[in-house]
Design a protein around this motif. Structure first.
Motif, short mmCIF file in Angstrom:
data_model
loop_
_atom_site.label_atom_id
_atom_site.label_comp_id
_atom_site.label_asym_id
_atom_site.label_seq_id
_atom_site.Cartn_x
_atom_site.Cartn_y
_atom_site.Cartn_z
N ALA A 193 0.84 -1.20 0.00
CA ALA A 193 0.00 0.00 0.00
C ALA A 193 0.87 1.25 0.00
O ALA A 193 0.43 2.32 0.43
N LEU A 208 -2.02 2.67 5.62
CA LEU A 208 -3.43 2.44 5.34
C LEU A 208 -4.32 3.11 6.38
O LEU A 208 -5.41 3.59 6.05
N THR A 209 -3.89 3.12 7.63
CA THR A 209 -4.67 3.73 8.69
C THR A 209 -3.75 4.52 9.62
O THR A 209 -2.56 4.24 9.72
N PRO A 250 -9.38 3.88 8.24
CA PRO A 250 -8.64 4.03 6.98
C PRO A 250 -8.40 5.49 6.64
O PRO A 250 -9.23 6.36 6.93
N HIS A 287 -9.13 5.38 1.15
CA HIS A 287 -8.80 3.98 1.35
C HIS A 287 -9.94 3.27 2.09
O HIS A 287 -10.70 3.90 2.82
N GLU A 288 -10.03 1.97 1.87
CA GLU A 288 -11.09 1.17 2.49
C GLU A 288 -10.50 -0.10 3.07
O GLU A 288 -9.50 -0.63 2.56
N LEU A 289 -11.14 -0.60 4.12
CA LEU A 289 -10.78 -1.89 4.71
C LEU A 289 -12.02 -2.75 4.86
O LEU A 289 -13.11 -2.24 5.13
N ALA A 325 -7.79 -4.66 1.79
CA ALA A 325 -7.64 -3.20 1.66
C ALA A 325 -7.79 -2.80 0.20
O ALA A 325 -7.47 -3.56 -0.72
N ARG A 326 -8.25 -1.56 0.01
CA ARG A 326 -8.36 -1.00 -1.34
C ARG A 326 -8.14 0.51 -1.25
O ARG A 326 -8.51 1.14 -0.27
N TRP A 372 -9.17 -5.20 -4.58
CA TRP A 372 -9.02 -5.49 -3.15
C TRP A 372 -7.77 -6.34 -2.93
O TRP A 372 -7.58 -7.36 -3.57
N THR A 395 -4.33 -8.60 2.55
CA THR A 395 -3.13 -8.15 3.26
C THR A 395 -2.38 -9.29 3.94
O THR A 395 -1.21 -9.14 4.28
#
Length: 569
Positions: A336, A340-341, A383, A387-389, A409-410, A434, A437
């Protein structure tokens, strides 16, 4: 003298199409990179303006070797100005740098040369640049793995009039080897677009960078947290960054905090073990000279977060002005780009105390459990924007909050795939974008809580056992054991799984060794209901990843290899 903190121009937080344009803008101010030596001395203050000028000159010299835009070049990532110059020279030349690790302590020259050859093969590299002090090593690597060019910056030919290529957002920026992949290297090809999307999310939304911010890092520049977090991201926000070699931190951990106070640093990250090492060293040290009052973001990332060492650090350094509300837990990976977060700023470390038994049996996160097997897990934040989880079950179904499963994740900073490895790409990345991870965790009020790695999970009689639980129990409760001294994993045995626990010991005394073996065995039986086969290994015997974390997968591979060697022919 170090470069100033204030950018000297209107602050722009990574809103550039490419890394080149970010450097072009940063070069109009007075900030830059500051490289410190093993004793903390300032080795070089490299203003972004000087970095840009040197990189453009070196770009022409790189192209004069016969390299063409799109070619890969390995860069041995010493923490110095020459690495920064070489990395950005590649950007202007349209070449794709692949940062490579330095030799590991006690690793051996032959092993390192073999490792470099594998990584250069994985990158399909045509050239290798290394520091002057490693000239003989670079020659040895080139003898094993032929290259178009191998040497240092001083060995490059004069420019031959090559025009620098056009570089756009979708151009490759660099090749990042994912953590722990040195045995079977897997490269993540990061584009300028992905890098700038991540840098934007980090500097604007996660860190919320201010004009008075200054970064500090001892993390290796061949790892994503060191490279992106503390070389590239600060530059994209025109922030001065102070860097010291990882080896200097290992020898003198408190040098990190000393230099942060002297330089007025406000942002720095470390895996948990870095804070733990400082707290231990400070037990017998005077803290009068330390000033951590300006440290507003004490980031946590790069490994599973352990809460007790962080509380110990906060208590130890309260007298030096450290505020525990500065802790910021994060989650990310090379696939990523980096982050990511990130947890909310100014709130400190948020944790949840869970019944590990329910987590193992049912995959349910039950808080405030009275069970003796309860453990704290850190919330790593929601996120980052864009970004998405998702957390998914064994059949791919999306799980509700507080149900543990595989984390997907995306987002705009994700890789498009592994370099020249379509099979690995297909296993990790779906057609819908997607990414699997490989981590296990659950969502709690929109924040991710990580509980382990899927590949490390021990499945025993229907229970999902996290090896970290076994390791941390032994390290926390048995005198003489430190973080990183224990590795737990399972191996097939007579149609079932056997739990193997490797324990580092620095003692050769037979009685002490026998006592340690019994203590670890009894503790894991009583606390976790696990019958473990405990094997003692020598100090520094457990392998680490390039970022200094325990490499459980390599420890397991080494253990199985030793068994195979011991079998009679």
């Amino acid at each position: 003298m170090i470069t100033p903190t204030a950018p000297g121009r209107a602050l722009r937080r990574a809103d550039f199409p490419t890394l080149i344009e970010a450097l072009d803008y940063a070069a109009q101010g007075e900030t830059g990179l500051n490289f410190h030596g093993l004793r903390g001395e300032l080795a070089e203050a490299l203003a972004y303006a000087d970095l840009r000028a040197a990189a453009r000159d070196l770009a022409g010299r790189l192209l004069a070797t016969g390299l063409a835009p799109g070619d890969r070049i390995g860069l041995i990532a010493e923490t110095d100005g020459d690495f920064a110059r070489a990395f950005f020279a590649c950007q202007y030349a349209g070449l794709i740098p692949a940062p490579l690790p330095l030799p590991a302590p006690l690793g051996g020259r032959a092993n390192y040369i073999e490792q470099m050859a594998r990584m250069l093969d994985a990158a399909a590299a045509d050239a290798l640049l290394g520091p002057l002090a490693m000239a003989a090593w670079v020659s040895d690597i080139a003898a094993v793995r032929p290259l178009r060019f191998a040497g240092g910056l001083a060995d490059l030919p004069a420019p031959a009039g090559h025009a620098l290529p056009e570089v756009g957002p979708d151009s490759p920026c660099y090749l990042q080897f994912s953590s722990g992949s040195t045995r079977f290297p897997t490269g993540v090809l990061v584009t300028h677009r992905a890098l700038m999307a991540n840098a934007l999310a980090i500097t604007r939304d996660g860190l919320q960078v201010r004009p008075e911010d200054r970064a500090f890092s001892w993390l290796p520049l061949y790892h994503d947290m060191g490279l992106v977090g503390f070389l590239l991201s600060p530059l994209t926000a025109q922030m001065s960054a102070d860097l010291m070699p990882t080896g200097a931190f290992v020898r003198r951990p408190l040098l990190w905090l000393d230099l942060m106070g002297r330089n007025g640093s406000t942002i720095s990250y470390s895996p948990t073990f870095g804070y733990e090492l400082c707290a231990r060293r400070a037990e017998t040290a005077s803290l009068e000279a330390y000033d951590l009052s300006r440290w507003r973001i004490a980031g946590l990332g790069g490994d599973m977060i352990r809460t007790k060492p962080l509380r110990d650090f906060a208590a130890r350094f309260a007298a030096a002005g450290f505020d525990p509300r500065a802790y910021v837990a994060s989650y990310g990976m090379a696939e990523a780009t980096l982050a990511l977060t990130m947890a909310p700023l100014g709130e400190g470390l948020a944790t949840e105390r869970l019944d590990v038994g329910r987590l193992e049996r049912d995959g349910v996160a039950v808080s405030d459990a009275p069970s003796s097997r309860a453990r704290e897990f850190a919330r790593c934040g929601p996120p980052l924007p864009g970004h998405e989880l998702q957390v998914r079950g064994e059949r791919g179904e999306i799980l509700p909050e507080r149900r543990a499963g595989r984390v997907f994740a995306r987002g705009p900073s994700l890789m498009s795939g592994y370099f020249q490895d379509p099979d690995a790409t297909a296993r990790a990345l779906g057609a819908d974008g997607w990414l699997d991870t490989g981590d296990i965790g659950y969502l709690s009020e929109g924040e991710i809580v990580l509980t382990g790695r899927n590949k490390d999970l021990i499945i025993l009689n229907g229970r999902n056992i996290w090896p970290q639980d076994l390791e941390w129990t032994a390290e926390a409760e048995i005198a003489g054991l430190r973080s990183g001294d224990v590795a737990a994993f399972s191996v097939p045995a007579d149609g079932e799984e056997a739990v193997i626990v490797l324990v580092q010991t620095r003692s050769s005394d037979t009685e002490i060794r026998q006592k340690l073996t019994v203590e670890v065995t009894d503790l894991l039986r009583q606390r976790h209901g696990v019958e473990a086969q405990v094997n003692l290994v020598g100090g520094h015997a457990l392998p680490q990843t390039s970022s200094g974390k325990l490499s459980r997968s390599r420890a397991k591979a080494d253990y199985l290899a030793s068994l195979a060697e011991a079998e009679p022919a």
